[in-house]
Motif scaffolding. Structure first.
Motif, PDB file in Angstrom:
ATOM      1  N   ASP A   1      39.642  54.179  49.277  1.00 22.09           N
ATOM      2  CA  ASP A   1      39.219  54.483  47.900  1.00 22.09           C
ATOM      3  C   ASP A   1      38.963  53.167  47.160  1.00 22.09           C
ATOM      4  OD1 ASP A   1      41.697  53.487  46.960  1.00 22.09           O
ATOM      5  OD2 ASP A   1      42.552  55.490  46.757  1.00 22.09           O
ATOM      6  N   TRP A   2      38.390  53.308  45.984  1.00 22.58           N
ATOM      7  CA  TRP A   2      37.977  52.138  45.218  1.00 22.58           C
ATOM      8  C   TRP A   2      39.165  51.287  44.773  1.00 22.58           C
ATOM      9  CZ3 TRP A   2      33.830  49.416  44.873  1.00 22.58           C
ATOM     10  CH2 TRP A   2      33.682  48.485  43.843  1.00 22.58           C
ATOM     11  N   SER A   3      40.247  51.907  44.326  1.00 24.62           N
ATOM     12  CA  SER A   3      41.379  51.128  43.817  1.00 24.62           C
ATOM     13  C   SER A   3      42.016  50.268  44.912  1.00 24.62           C
ATOM     14  CB  SER A   3      42.421  52.034  43.158  1.00 24.62           C
ATOM     15  OG  SER A   3      42.965  52.926  44.100  1.00 24.62           O
ATOM     16  N   HIS A   4      42.105  50.785  46.126  1.00 25.13           N
ATOM     17  CA  HIS A   4      42.636  49.980  47.226  1.00 25.13           C
ATOM     18  C   HIS A   4      41.690  48.835  47.573  1.00 25.13           C
ATOM     19  CE1 HIS A   4      45.413  53.371  47.823  1.00 25.13           C
ATOM     20  NE2 HIS A   4      46.186  52.470  48.399  1.00 25.13           N
ATOM     21  N   PHE A   5      40.395  49.067  47.452  1.00 27.02           N
ATOM     22  CA  PHE A   5      39.440  47.994  47.721  1.00 27.02           C
ATOM     23  C   PHE A   5      39.542  46.895  46.670  1.00 27.02           C
ATOM     24  CE2 PHE A   5      35.206  46.055  47.147  1.00 27.02           C
ATOM     25  CZ  PHE A   5      35.188  45.314  48.320  1.00 27.02           C
ATOM     26  N   VAL A   6      39.681  47.272  45.411  1.00 27.61           N
ATOM     27  CA  VAL A   6      39.823  46.268  44.343  1.00 27.61           C
ATOM     28  C   VAL A   6      41.110  45.462  44.553  1.00 27.61           C
ATOM     29  CG1 VAL A   6      40.087  45.901  41.854  1.00 27.61           C
ATOM     30  CG2 VAL A   6      38.400  47.547  42.701  1.00 27.61           C
ATOM     31  N   ALA A   7      42.190  46.123  44.946  1.00 24.92           N
ATOM     32  CA  ALA A   7      43.444  45.415  45.230  1.00 24.92           C
ATOM     33  C   ALA A   7      43.250  44.421  46.377  1.00 24.92           C
ATOM     34  CB  ALA A   7      44.553  46.415  45.553  1.00 24.92           C
ATOM     35  N   TYR A   8      42.535  44.839  47.417  1.00 26.46           N
ATOM     36  CA  TYR A   8      42.251  43.937  48.535  1.00 26.46           C
ATOM     37  C   TYR A   8      41.382  42.770  48.065  1.00 26.46           C
ATOM     38  CZ  TYR A   8      40.161  42.047  52.751  1.00 26.46           C
ATOM     39  OH  TYR A   8      39.722  41.190  53.726  1.00 26.46           O
ATOM     40  N   THR A   9      40.397  43.046  47.241  1.00 20.89           N
ATOM     41  CA  THR A   9      39.524  41.998  46.708  1.00 20.89           C
ATOM     42  C   THR A   9      40.345  40.952  45.964  1.00 20.89           C
ATOM     43  OG1 THR A   9      37.697  43.573  46.515  1.00 20.89           O
ATOM     44  CG2 THR A   9      37.513  41.543  45.236  1.00 20.89           C
ATOM     45  N   SER A  10      41.338  41.409  45.223  1.00 17.88           N
ATOM     46  CA  SER A  10      42.218  40.490  44.507  1.00 17.88           C
ATOM     47  C   SER A  10      43.007  39.615  45.477  1.00 17.88           C
ATOM     48  CB  SER A  10      43.177  41.278  43.611  1.00 17.88           C
ATOM     49  OG  SER A  10      44.024  40.399  42.899  1.00 17.88           O
TER      50      SER A  10
ATOM     51  N   ASN B   1      40.757  37.061  47.358  1.00 21.00           N
ATOM     52  CA  ASN B   1      40.333  36.015  46.425  1.00 21.00           C
ATOM     53  C   ASN B   1      41.526  35.541  45.610  1.00 21.00           C
ATOM     54  OD1 ASN B   1      37.240  35.905  46.618  1.00 21.00           O
ATOM     55  ND2 ASN B   1      37.677  38.094  46.499  1.00 21.00           N
ATOM     56  N   GLY B   2      42.668  35.432  46.268  1.00 27.94           N
ATOM     57  CA  GLY B   2      43.916  35.069  45.602  1.00 27.94           C
ATOM     58  C   GLY B   2      43.898  33.725  44.905  1.00 27.94           C
ATOM     59  N   PHE B   3      42.959  32.881  45.230  1.00 29.00           N
ATOM     60  CA  PHE B   3      42.815  31.578  44.596  1.00 29.00           C
ATOM     61  C   PHE B   3      42.059  31.671  43.268  1.00 29.00           C
ATOM     62  CE2 PHE B   3      39.808  32.354  47.997  1.00 29.00           C
ATOM     63  CZ  PHE B   3      38.586  32.269  47.338  1.00 29.00           C
ATOM     64  N   LEU B   4      41.587  32.882  42.914  1.00 28.48           N
ATOM     65  CA  LEU B   4      40.897  33.124  41.646  1.00 28.48           C
ATOM     66  C   LEU B   4      41.768  34.008  40.761  1.00 28.48           C
ATOM     67  CD1 LEU B   4      37.291  33.906  42.976  1.00 28.48           C
ATOM     68  CD2 LEU B   4      38.089  31.781  41.915  1.00 28.48           C
TER      69      LEU B   4
ATOM     70  N   THR C   1      42.002  38.945  37.329  1.00 22.88           N
ATOM     71  CA  THR C   1      41.133  39.695  36.416  1.00 22.88           C
ATOM     72  C   THR C   1      39.686  39.738  36.897  1.00 22.88           C
ATOM     73  OG1 THR C   1      40.850  37.698  35.070  1.00 22.88           O
ATOM     74  CG2 THR C   1      42.564  39.253  34.374  1.00 22.88           C
ATOM     75  N   LEU C   2      39.327  38.839  37.815  1.00 21.98           N
ATOM     76  CA  LEU C   2      37.965  38.828  38.359  1.00 21.98           C
ATOM     77  C   LEU C   2      37.768  39.839  39.487  1.00 21.98           C
ATOM     78  CD1 LEU C   2      37.143  35.006  38.500  1.00 21.98           C
ATOM     79  CD2 LEU C   2      36.351  36.696  36.841  1.00 21.98           C
ATOM     80  N   ALA C   3      38.855  40.380  40.022  1.00 22.12           N
ATOM     81  CA  ALA C   3      38.762  41.261  41.192  1.00 22.12           C
ATOM     82  C   ALA C   3      37.817  42.451  40.985  1.00 22.12           C
ATOM     83  CB  ALA C   3      40.149  41.740  41.616  1.00 22.12           C
ATOM     84  N   PRO C   4      37.893  43.181  39.870  1.00 22.65           N
ATOM     85  CA  PRO C   4      36.970  44.317  39.718  1.00 22.65           C
ATOM     86  C   PRO C   4      35.497  43.891  39.715  1.00 22.65           C
ATOM     87  CG  PRO C   4      38.779  44.513  38.165  1.00 22.65           C
ATOM     88  CD  PRO C   4      38.881  43.141  38.780  1.00 22.65           C
TER      89      PRO C   4
ATOM     90  N   LEU D   1      40.794  31.311  53.905  1.00 19.22           N
ATOM     91  CA  LEU D   1      41.604  30.640  52.883  1.00 19.22           C
ATOM     92  C   LEU D   1      42.819  31.476  52.485  1.00 19.22           C
ATOM     93  CD1 LEU D   1      38.909  29.149  50.461  1.00 19.22           C
ATOM     94  CD2 LEU D   1      40.570  27.877  51.837  1.00 19.22           C
ATOM     95  N   SER D   2      42.630  32.767  52.365  1.00 21.17           N
ATOM     96  CA  SER D   2      43.704  33.625  51.864  1.00 21.17           C
ATOM     97  C   SER D   2      44.656  34.122  52.944  1.00 21.17           C
ATOM     98  CB  SER D   2      43.100  34.823  51.126  1.00 21.17           C
ATOM     99  OG  SER D   2      42.388  34.379  49.998  1.00 21.17           O
ATOM    100  N   PHE D   3      44.145  34.403  54.140  1.00 21.05           N
ATOM    101  CA  PHE D   3      44.970  35.046  55.174  1.00 21.05           C
ATOM    102  C   PHE D   3      45.091  34.247  56.463  1.00 21.05           C
ATOM    103  CE2 PHE D   3      42.779  38.840  53.094  1.00 21.05           C
ATOM    104  CZ  PHE D   3      43.791  39.031  52.166  1.00 21.05           C
TER     105      PHE D   3
END
Length: 139
Positions: free
Chosen positions: A41-50, A53-56, A59-62, A105-107
């Motif tokens: 679902d979208w909310s899990h994808f936005v959480a993954y995006t965050s 991109n943990g170096f950002l 609030t930019l994740a969405p 970079l993140s994982f």
């Protein structure tokens, strides 16, 4: 014959890969936690995006999620349809390389290797470099 089939196969494989990822974030492949579902679902994808991109700032994740989804959808469709083959392949290579770098970079490097992101970026680069006189009717 092979030189005509190869670019078509690359286009379809890359296009299907990008479109499958988009479908996953809208639950097409199943709900979150289902077998072979990355987000569901979208909310899990936005959480993954965050996370990726943990170096950002989080609030930019969405915004990043929307941009990535729009790019994957547009490039996936263009690859399948065979329009603007070389520019679309270059853009796909750039996007997939960006994904591979942020995942690394993140994982760590194992994450993009597990999901064949480097191989997908290389396939897009190969498609972009494919001689225009070879496979013209199939691409």
């Amino acid at each position: 014959m092979l030189e005509r089939i190869a670019p078509l196969t690359l286009r379809w494989a890359l296009g299907a890969t990008l479109l499958s990822a988009v479908a996953d974030r809208f639950g097409v492949w199943g709900p979150p936690g289902a077998v072979n579902v990355s987000w569901g679902d979208w909310s899990h994808f936005v959480a993954y995006t965050s996370k990726v991109n943990g170096f950002l700032p989080a609030t930019l994740a969405p915004v990043l999620a929307v941009l990535a989804t729009g790019a994957e959808l547009a490039l996936g469709l263009a690859l399948i349809l065979g329009v603007w083959r070389r520019p679309v392949a270059r853009a796909s290579c750039g996007l997939l390389t960006l994904f591979a770098l942020t995942m690394t970079l993140s994982f760590g490097v194992k994450a993009p290797l597990n999901f064949s992101v480097f191989a997908d970026a290389a396939a897009a680069l190969l498609l972009a470099a494919w001689p225009p006189n070879l496979g013209a009717s199939a691409s």
